[in-house]
Every structure is written in C-alpha cells, then in structure tokens.
Design an enzyme around this catalytic site. Structure first.
Site, short mmCIF file in Angstrom:
data_model
loop_
_atom_site.label_atom_id
_atom_site.label_comp_id
_atom_site.label_asym_id
_atom_site.label_seq_id
_atom_site.Cartn_x
_atom_site.Cartn_y
_atom_site.Cartn_z
N CYS A 109 95.37 -29.86 -23.89
CA CYS A 109 96.81 -29.85 -24.19
C CYS A 109 97.45 -28.60 -23.59
O CYS A 109 97.30 -27.49 -24.13
CB CYS A 109 97.00 -29.91 -25.70
SG CYS A 109 98.70 -29.62 -26.23
N PRO A 111 100.70 -27.58 -23.36
CA PRO A 111 101.65 -26.85 -24.20
C PRO A 111 100.95 -26.04 -25.31
O PRO A 111 101.40 -24.96 -25.67
CB PRO A 111 102.51 -27.97 -24.81
CG PRO A 111 102.40 -29.09 -23.83
CD PRO A 111 101.00 -29.02 -23.31
N CYS A 112 99.84 -26.59 -25.82
CA CYS A 112 99.08 -25.87 -26.86
C CYS A 112 98.63 -24.52 -26.33
O CYS A 112 98.78 -23.48 -26.99
CB CYS A 112 97.86 -26.67 -27.28
SG CYS A 112 98.20 -28.32 -27.94
N LYS A 113 98.10 -24.54 -25.12
CA LYS A 113 97.53 -23.31 -24.55
C LYS A 113 98.61 -22.32 -24.15
O LYS A 113 98.33 -21.13 -24.01
CB LYS A 113 96.63 -23.68 -23.37
CG LYS A 113 95.36 -24.40 -23.82
CD LYS A 113 94.37 -24.61 -22.70
CE LYS A 113 94.73 -25.76 -21.84
NZ LYS A 113 93.66 -26.11 -20.87
#
Length: 220
Positions: A109, A111-113
């Site tokens: 993901c 955006p998560c990172k």
C-alpha cells in the site's frame, strides 16, 4: 614569500565561484526533493486502495471512497491482542489511559508507506503526552517482508501481525490505509480511510489527546 596580487585575486574569484556553485547545488537539491515529495504525495493520493466495495452505511447514508461512514466514531475501541514483529503479545488494553493511533496498513500500500514516517514523527513529538502508535499489518506478506518494510520506513512503534479477526471488529477495513484515533478513555474520537494530509493527521492526534470521550457501545 608574499603571493602576487594577480594570483591572490584569481584564488578569491575561484573561492567565490565555488561558493556560488555550492549554494546553487544545495538550492537545487532542496527544490528537487520538494518536487519529488509532492509528486509522491500526488501519486499516493491517486492510489487509495479499495479492498472491497464500501457497504451502504446505516441510516440511509451512503459511504463514499473519499469519506466512508465512520462507524466507530464515539464508540469504544474494540479490544485486541496481537503478536508484534519481535514476538511479544501486545494488547490495546496495555495502553489504557493513553491516546493511541491504531493504523491498518500493508506492505503493498503506497499511501500507507507515505504516512508512516509522519506517524513516527508525531509519536516523538507527542510522547510527553503519552501518545502511542500501533501499526497493524493487514497483509498476506510474511513476517520477514513486513519487518523489512517497517525497517525501511524507519518505524520504531509496535508493528503487529494481523490474526484476521481484528479488522472485522473495526468495521471490515474496506480501505487502506485506515486509522482510528483513540483517546485515553479508549473511545474512538476519529476514524479515517485513505491518505490524509500531514496536517489532518496531526489535528486528529491532537483531538485524541485532548478529548475526554464518552463510551457509547460495548467493548471493554
């Protein structure tokens, strides 16, 4: 032996040229980094990951991709106990009396990172107020791959391995990243899905720290 005036002037001119070149290089590097970060932000915002179609919200309101219905806002955060990357059992109850950000993420993901380093920064900034982050890897990747990704991102807060039971308790996690901002009384004061801005994340953290909260539904 004194340096001839002509040579001294040439040396001075060379120093000035090198100084200007150094400053120009620093300015270019700063602009380049800022541009790359903005492009990464734009790309990440375009890459919100939908795991499953959003279910119709209760009361007739329709959840949307950018603003899903916050089902747990104002309710007690569901309890859980998971195993961390270093093999320790970690429970939400361990942080009773402290504001906690529970963040669901995955190694694939983008955006998560992007936001995880921000969590790390805010964790340090608000450590004096008891703030903690718990990252739950909602991921099919193996433990080693998750640990490698977390290390690369510079995270030092607990990363927990999903057991497949926590996400249903938190509403199914239709989007990644998805975060729950929990106050010191264990109440979810804000619930977000997808990548928010850094300012929005900090505002939600401040809200969790400041809120006294009122439990309206049943967890521990």
């Amino acid at each position: 032996m004194p340096v001839p005036e002509g040579i001294a002037m040439k040396r001075s001119a060379l120093v000035v040229v090198l100084l200007i070149a150094g400053i120009s290089l620093m300015l270019w590097a700063g602009w380049h980094n800022l541009r790359e970060r903005r492009l990464a932000m734009q790309k990440a915002q375009e890459s919100h990951v939908i795991l499953t179609p959003a279910a119709p919200a209760q009361g007739g309101a329709q959840a949307t991709e950018s603003n899903p219905e916050p089902q747990l806002r104002g309710k007690a955060a569901p309890a859980f106990t998971l195993v961390s990357l270093d093999g320790k059992k970690v429970s939400l109850a361990d942080y009773k009396g402290r504001p906690v950000l529970v963040n669901f993420w995955a190694t694939w993901c983008a955006p998560c990172k992007l936001e995880m380093p921000w969590f790390e920064e805010f964790r340090a900034k608000y450590a004096g107020q008891g703030f903690e982050v718990l990252g739950i890897a909602e991921d099919d990747a193996g433990k080693d791959e998750i640990a490698k990704a977390a290390k690369k991102l510079g995270t030092t807060y607990p990363i927990l391995l999903t057991d497949g039971k926590v996400s249903p308790a938190y509403g199914g996690i239709d989007y990644l990243p998805e975060s729950f901002y929990i106050n010191a009384k264990g109440v979810v004061v804000e619930q977000t899905a997808g990548l928010g801005s850094k300012d929005e994340i900090e505002a939600n953290i401040k809200k969790a720290i400041a809120a006294t909260g009122t439990t309206t539904a049943g967890a521990e």
